[in-house]
Design an enzyme around this catalytic site. Sequence first.
Site, short mmCIF file in Angstrom:
data_model
loop_
_atom_site.label_atom_id
_atom_site.label_comp_id
_atom_site.label_asym_id
_atom_site.label_seq_id
_atom_site.Cartn_x
_atom_site.Cartn_y
_atom_site.Cartn_z
N LYS A 158 49.29 40.05 46.29
CA LYS A 158 49.46 40.00 47.74
C LYS A 158 50.79 40.58 48.20
CE LYS A 158 45.59 37.86 48.58
NZ LYS A 158 44.51 38.43 49.41
N HIS A 290 34.45 41.83 48.25
CA HIS A 290 35.39 40.71 48.36
C HIS A 290 34.58 39.47 48.02
CE1 HIS A 290 37.31 37.44 50.74
NE2 HIS A 290 38.42 38.04 50.38
MG MG Z 1 41.77 41.07 51.18
#
Ligand code: MG
Length: 372
Positions: A158, A290
């Site tokens: 991230k 995802h």
């Molecule tokens: Mg994402």
Amino acid sequence: MKIRNVETFPLLYRLPMPYGDANGMKRFRVCYLIRIEADSGAYGWGECVDSLETLHKDFHTKLIPYLIGQSVANRRQLIRSIKKQHPRAASAVSMALAEITASHAGLHVCDLWGGRFRDKVPVYASYQSYSENADWQKQSTQAVERAAAEGFQLFKVKIGGKSIHEDQEHISSIRNTLSSGMQLILDANQSYDTAAALGWRSFLENMPEVLWLEEPLQIKFTAEYGLLRQRMPVPLAGGENIEAAADFLPLFLQRALDYITPDPLHVTGIDEYLATLNMGRAFGIRVTPHTYDGALTRLYALYAQASLEPFSKMEPDAIEPVEWDAMDNPFTKLISIQPVNGEVVLPSGTGIGAEIDKEMLSFYQWDGSSYE
Ligand code: MG
């Protein structure tokens, strides 16, 4: 063949050590499974995601009374109707009915979709890189190192929740641990505007190991994605929250992304999800699911990738990878398949070719208490 019974399994796990991304810290993980049984005895499992309270109330007051007695073969009509009542619930019902149809016919769900092109699909280890600890960078880097030692080749980490300087320091530290052939995915969770996203350009210029940069901007800024795509040295990906195949069209038409990232739990129903993948192929844009919530959803995403035409004549065996939640989350183990050397060998058999761990269903059963 008619629906005889629907059971529901709301599951909750409170995280002892919260983790997060640019959207904040997660303090719990949830899972909502259903099991639909037909009067033939065939059954199928489904999964959806939303607040457990809302799902549980809607299933027990509206959806189950509606479903009992309906024909399993009318899957698409039923989904169309459920979508109007609770779009997220429709995903679970569509999976369960697809499995029943396949099992009843003695087929695997991939056979219903036209058969597999491959029996192995690559996965990437997906991280929520931030924690409340001061040494989050070190912890994150060590987690990636451990996954690499276990055989993973691809890793999603991230960015977007800290300063660009801190995030780049973190990415550099991970990059130093990667062996040749390993690749990184950077996910900003829609944190930046175009100017801030361009702050990453020089950093990414000599990083061929970056497989894609995910959602640097809000996904609604289609034109800005198109401009950014021309200026960034790495491929762009996005679209995990988009709810219908047709809603990907602006991204396709403006050539805004290199990869779309549809989620089978957000695109309403497994049939709509498959339509989305095929639209990606029709527009020459890669598709990588995802699948951060749920082992059953991930299994469906793996089967869908296995049943998808290759994106390239040059690499007929290559297929875009599927997301594999590498964080503390017991629900990833509800189905016992595990990757070996970064790939999952897909089960055969009828239906989904796998069983749900029923002991886990009772161990993690949500007691109805507030958790948010
Ligand atoms: Mg994402």
